[in-house]
Design a protein around this motif. Structure first.
Motif, PDB file in Angstrom:
ATOM      1  N   MET A   1     -35.208  -8.870   0.635  1.00  0.00           N
ATOM      2  CA  MET A   1     -34.012  -9.421  -0.001  1.00  0.00           C
ATOM      3  C   MET A   1     -34.366  -9.918  -1.397  1.00  0.00           C
ATOM      4  SD  MET A   1     -31.353 -12.067   1.548  1.00  0.00           S
ATOM      5  CE  MET A   1     -30.130 -12.798   0.539  1.00  0.00           C
ATOM      6  N   THR A   2     -33.456  -9.765  -2.324  1.00  0.00           N
ATOM      7  CA  THR A   2     -33.655 -10.191  -3.707  1.00  0.00           C
ATOM      8  C   THR A   2     -33.024 -11.559  -3.898  1.00  0.00           C
ATOM      9  OG1 THR A   2     -33.460  -7.889  -4.359  1.00  0.00           O
ATOM     10  CG2 THR A   2     -33.280  -9.521  -6.087  1.00  0.00           C
ATOM     11  N   ASP A   3     -33.761 -12.484  -4.525  1.00  0.00           N
ATOM     12  CA  ASP A   3     -33.159 -13.803  -4.751  1.00  0.00           C
ATOM     13  C   ASP A   3     -32.336 -13.782  -6.029  1.00  0.00           C
ATOM     14  OD1 ASP A   3     -34.745 -14.400  -7.029  1.00  0.00           O
ATOM     15  OD2 ASP A   3     -36.309 -15.319  -5.816  1.00  0.00           O
ATOM     16  N   SER A   4     -31.518 -14.823  -6.234  1.00  0.00           N
ATOM     17  CA  SER A   4     -30.586 -14.844  -7.365  1.00  0.00           C
ATOM     18  C   SER A   4     -31.310 -14.871  -8.702  1.00  0.00           C
ATOM     19  CB  SER A   4     -29.630 -16.029  -7.244  1.00  0.00           C
ATOM     20  OG  SER A   4     -30.362 -17.229  -7.272  1.00  0.00           O
ATOM     21  N   THR A   5     -32.504 -15.435  -8.760  1.00  0.00           N
ATOM     22  CA  THR A   5     -33.268 -15.442 -10.004  1.00  0.00           C
ATOM     23  C   THR A   5     -33.637 -14.016 -10.402  1.00  0.00           C
ATOM     24  OG1 THR A   5     -34.174 -17.588  -9.424  1.00  0.00           O
ATOM     25  CG2 THR A   5     -35.322 -16.369 -11.141  1.00  0.00           C
ATOM     26  N   ASP A   6     -34.053 -13.220  -9.411  1.00  0.00           N
ATOM     27  CA  ASP A   6     -34.400 -11.836  -9.678  1.00  0.00           C
ATOM     28  C   ASP A   6     -33.175 -11.050 -10.148  1.00  0.00           C
ATOM     29  OD1 ASP A   6     -36.202  -9.673  -9.781  1.00  0.00           O
ATOM     30  OD2 ASP A   6     -35.599  -8.994  -7.794  1.00  0.00           O
ATOM     31  N   LEU A   7     -32.009 -11.304  -9.534  1.00  0.00           N
ATOM     32  CA  LEU A   7     -30.785 -10.608  -9.945  1.00  0.00           C
ATOM     33  C   LEU A   7     -30.413 -10.938 -11.382  1.00  0.00           C
ATOM     34  CD1 LEU A   7     -28.380 -10.712  -6.880  1.00  0.00           C
ATOM     35  CD2 LEU A   7     -29.488  -8.740  -7.900  1.00  0.00           C
ATOM     36  N   ALA A   8     -30.645 -12.181 -11.807  1.00  0.00           N
ATOM     37  CA  ALA A   8     -30.305 -12.567 -13.171  1.00  0.00           C
ATOM     38  C   ALA A   8     -31.070 -11.719 -14.182  1.00  0.00           C
ATOM     39  CB  ALA A   8     -30.583 -14.049 -13.395  1.00  0.00           C
ATOM     40  N   VAL A   9     -32.295 -11.353 -13.848  1.00  0.00           N
ATOM     41  CA  VAL A   9     -33.102 -10.524 -14.721  1.00  0.00           C
ATOM     42  C   VAL A   9     -32.462  -9.143 -14.873  1.00  0.00           C
ATOM     43  CG1 VAL A   9     -35.355  -9.397 -14.951  1.00  0.00           C
ATOM     44  CG2 VAL A   9     -35.216 -11.756 -14.147  1.00  0.00           C
ATOM     45  N   PHE A  10     -31.777  -8.680 -13.841  1.00  0.00           N
ATOM     46  CA  PHE A  10     -31.176  -7.351 -13.829  1.00  0.00           C
ATOM     47  C   PHE A  10     -29.668  -7.390 -14.077  1.00  0.00           C
ATOM     48  CE2 PHE A  10     -35.091  -6.863 -11.442  1.00  0.00           C
ATOM     49  CZ  PHE A  10     -35.646  -5.776 -12.090  1.00  0.00           C
ATOM     50  N   ASP A  11     -29.195  -8.340 -14.869  1.00  0.00           N
ATOM     51  CA  ASP A  11     -27.769  -8.450 -15.143  1.00  0.00           C
ATOM     52  C   ASP A  11     -27.400  -8.011 -16.554  1.00  0.00           C
ATOM     53  OD1 ASP A  11     -25.116  -9.249 -14.212  1.00  0.00           O
ATOM     54  OD2 ASP A  11     -25.258 -10.765 -15.799  1.00  0.00           O
TER      55      ASP A  11
ATOM     56  N   VAL B   1     -25.264  -4.486 -25.849  1.00  0.00           N
ATOM     57  CA  VAL B   1     -25.529  -5.382 -24.722  1.00  0.00           C
ATOM     58  C   VAL B   1     -24.566  -4.969 -23.627  1.00  0.00           C
ATOM     59  CG1 VAL B   1     -25.444  -7.756 -23.854  1.00  0.00           C
ATOM     60  CG2 VAL B   1     -26.261  -7.304 -26.189  1.00  0.00           C
ATOM     61  N   GLU B   2     -25.110  -4.627 -22.471  1.00  0.00           N
ATOM     62  CA  GLU B   2     -24.271  -4.350 -21.308  1.00  0.00           C
ATOM     63  C   GLU B   2     -24.610  -5.389 -20.264  1.00  0.00           C
ATOM     64  OE1 GLU B   2     -22.773  -0.831 -18.283  1.00  0.00           O
ATOM     65  OE2 GLU B   2     -24.604  -0.483 -19.433  1.00  0.00           O
ATOM     66  N   SER B   3     -23.588  -6.086 -19.796  1.00  0.00           N
ATOM     67  CA  SER B   3     -23.821  -7.176 -18.842  1.00  0.00           C
ATOM     68  C   SER B   3     -22.836  -7.100 -17.684  1.00  0.00           C
ATOM     69  CB  SER B   3     -23.695  -8.528 -19.551  1.00  0.00           C
ATOM     70  OG  SER B   3     -22.401  -8.657 -20.125  1.00  0.00           O
ATOM     71  N   GLY B   4     -23.211  -7.770 -16.592  1.00  0.00           N
ATOM     72  CA  GLY B   4     -22.344  -7.843 -15.435  1.00  0.00           C
ATOM     73  C   GLY B   4     -22.829  -7.049 -14.230  1.00  0.00           C
ATOM     74  N   PHE B   5     -24.045  -6.561 -14.268  1.00  0.00           N
ATOM     75  CA  PHE B   5     -24.561  -5.768 -13.153  1.00  0.00           C
ATOM     76  C   PHE B   5     -24.641  -6.564 -11.856  1.00  0.00           C
ATOM     77  CE2 PHE B   5     -25.993  -3.521 -16.875  1.00  0.00           C
ATOM     78  CZ  PHE B   5     -25.710  -2.211 -16.555  1.00  0.00           C
ATOM     79  N   ALA B   6     -24.940  -7.853 -11.955  1.00  0.00           N
ATOM     80  CA  ALA B   6     -25.087  -8.674 -10.743  1.00  0.00           C
ATOM     81  C   ALA B   6     -23.770  -8.818  -9.992  1.00  0.00           C
ATOM     82  CB  ALA B   6     -25.647 -10.057 -11.097  1.00  0.00           C
ATOM     83  N   SER B   7     -22.646  -8.597 -10.670  1.00  0.00           N
ATOM     84  CA  SER B   7     -21.342  -8.744 -10.008  1.00  0.00           C
ATOM     85  C   SER B   7     -20.769  -7.411  -9.524  1.00  0.00           C
ATOM     86  CB  SER B   7     -20.348  -9.419 -10.961  1.00  0.00           C
ATOM     87  OG  SER B   7     -20.099  -8.578 -12.071  1.00  0.00           O
ATOM     88  N   LEU B   8     -21.499  -6.321  -9.693  1.00  0.00           N
ATOM     89  CA  LEU B   8     -21.009  -5.021  -9.237  1.00  0.00           C
ATOM     90  C   LEU B   8     -20.969  -4.965  -7.713  1.00  0.00           C
ATOM     91  CD1 LEU B   8     -22.854  -2.563 -11.655  1.00  0.00           C
ATOM     92  CD2 LEU B   8     -20.476  -3.327 -11.751  1.00  0.00           C
ATOM     93  N   PRO B   9     -20.053  -4.164  -7.164  1.00  0.00           N
ATOM     94  CA  PRO B   9     -20.006  -4.014  -5.714  1.00  0.00           C
ATOM     95  C   PRO B   9     -21.244  -3.257  -5.213  1.00  0.00           C
ATOM     96  CG  PRO B   9     -18.445  -2.515  -6.753  1.00  0.00           C
ATOM     97  CD  PRO B   9     -19.025  -3.377  -7.840  1.00  0.00           C
ATOM     98  N   GLY B  10     -21.518  -3.408  -3.928  1.00  0.00           N
ATOM     99  CA  GLY B  10     -22.641  -2.695  -3.324  1.00  0.00           C
ATOM    100  C   GLY B  10     -23.804  -3.624  -3.036  1.00  0.00           C
ATOM    101  N   SER B  11     -24.899  -3.020  -2.668  1.00  0.00           N
ATOM    102  CA  SER B  11     -26.101  -3.779  -2.300  1.00  0.00           C
ATOM    103  C   SER B  11     -26.907  -4.147  -3.538  1.00  0.00           C
ATOM    104  CB  SER B  11     -26.968  -2.931  -1.365  1.00  0.00           C
ATOM    105  OG  SER B  11     -27.510  -1.829  -2.088  1.00  0.00           O
ATOM    106  N   ASP B  12     -27.891  -5.028  -3.346  1.00  0.00           N
ATOM    107  CA  ASP B  12     -28.809  -5.364  -4.436  1.00  0.00           C
ATOM    108  C   ASP B  12     -29.487  -4.111  -4.963  1.00  0.00           C
ATOM    109  OD1 ASP B  12     -28.147  -8.010  -4.104  1.00  0.00           O
ATOM    110  OD2 ASP B  12     -30.049  -8.594  -3.164  1.00  0.00           O
ATOM    111  N   ALA B  13     -29.857  -3.202  -4.050  1.00  0.00           N
ATOM    112  CA  ALA B  13     -30.521  -1.957  -4.457  1.00  0.00           C
ATOM    113  C   ALA B  13     -29.572  -1.096  -5.300  1.00  0.00           C
ATOM    114  CB  ALA B  13     -31.000  -1.187  -3.234  1.00  0.00           C
ATOM    115  N   ASP B  14     -28.284  -1.071  -4.944  1.00  0.00           N
ATOM    116  CA  ASP B  14     -27.301  -0.315  -5.724  1.00  0.00           C
ATOM    117  C   ASP B  14     -27.175  -0.893  -7.129  1.00  0.00           C
ATOM    118  OD1 ASP B  14     -26.717   1.289  -3.498  1.00  0.00           O
ATOM    119  OD2 ASP B  14     -24.958   0.088  -2.934  1.00  0.00           O
ATOM    120  N   ARG B  15     -27.082  -2.220  -7.218  1.00  0.00           N
ATOM    121  CA  ARG B  15     -26.940  -2.871  -8.528  1.00  0.00           C
ATOM    122  C   ARG B  15     -28.185  -2.653  -9.382  1.00  0.00           C
ATOM    123  NH1 ARG B  15     -23.994  -6.201  -5.118  1.00  0.00           N
ATOM    124  NH2 ARG B  15     -25.793  -7.442  -4.518  1.00  0.00           N
ATOM    125  N   ARG B  16     -29.344  -2.759  -8.775  1.00  0.00           N
ATOM    126  CA  ARG B  16     -30.601  -2.544  -9.512  1.00  0.00           C
ATOM    127  C   ARG B  16     -30.674  -1.098 -10.012  1.00  0.00           C
ATOM    128  NH1 ARG B  16     -36.083  -5.245  -8.958  1.00  0.00           N
ATOM    129  NH2 ARG B  16     -34.726  -6.680  -7.880  1.00  0.00           N
TER     130      ARG B  16
END
Length: 147
Positions: free
Chosen positions: A1-11, A107-122
């Motif tokens: 599982m990916t924590d929220s800190t890791d997701l912020a890096v990929f947003d 700048v493209e932002s908002g990946f963390a709010s996309l639908p799907g799994s963490d793997a899909d967003r990454r």
């Protein structure tokens, strides 16, 4: 599982390129909704506008809904993907005059709010990050060809 800190890096993706063309020319190019829908070679799109929403018809990749969020000539253009189930990232272009031409940044932002799994967003983040290298090169080629 990916924590929220890791997701912020990929947003948020941030990239830039220098272009040997005027800032006005570069802004004119990037202010077209969906110019960045291609496979590494710029081609004209059929664009149907309804207020701030454009239906961009790409002859290879199909139809895309693009919301124009901001057009601030000659420095900033921002768009958001719209459409059924597409999720929505914000794509912002800035143009700055520099010696020898212009610097185009995206700048493209908002990946963390996309639908799907963490793997899909990454995967979306990583694919788009690589894609922006290609798209910025497309912008440079197109703008320098008409400079």
């Amino acid at each position: 599982m990916t924590d929220s800190t890791d997701l912020a890096v990929f947003d948020r993706i941030e990239k830039s390129i220098d272009i040997a063309a005027s800032a006005d020319r570069v802004f004119e190019f990037v202010s077209e909704p969906g110019w960045f829908i291609n496979d590494g070679e710029y081609r004209a799109h059929e664009i149907e506008r309804d207020g701030d929403v454009s239906l961009v018809r790409d002859p290879v990749h199909g139809d895309f809904g693009i919301l124009t969020v901001a057009l601030e000539p000659p420095a900033r253009a921002a768009f958001r993907w719209v459409g059924e189930g597409a999720g929505s990232t914000l794509v912002e272009f800035s143009v700055e005059a520099v010696d020898g031409g212009a610097r185009l940044s995206v700048v493209e932002s908002g990946f963390a709010s996309l639908p799907g799994s963490d793997a899909d967003r990454r995967a979306a983040y990583e694919g788009n990050s690589q894609g922006w290298d290609i798209e910025l090169d497309v912008a440079r080629t197109a703008c320098e060809a008409t400079a």
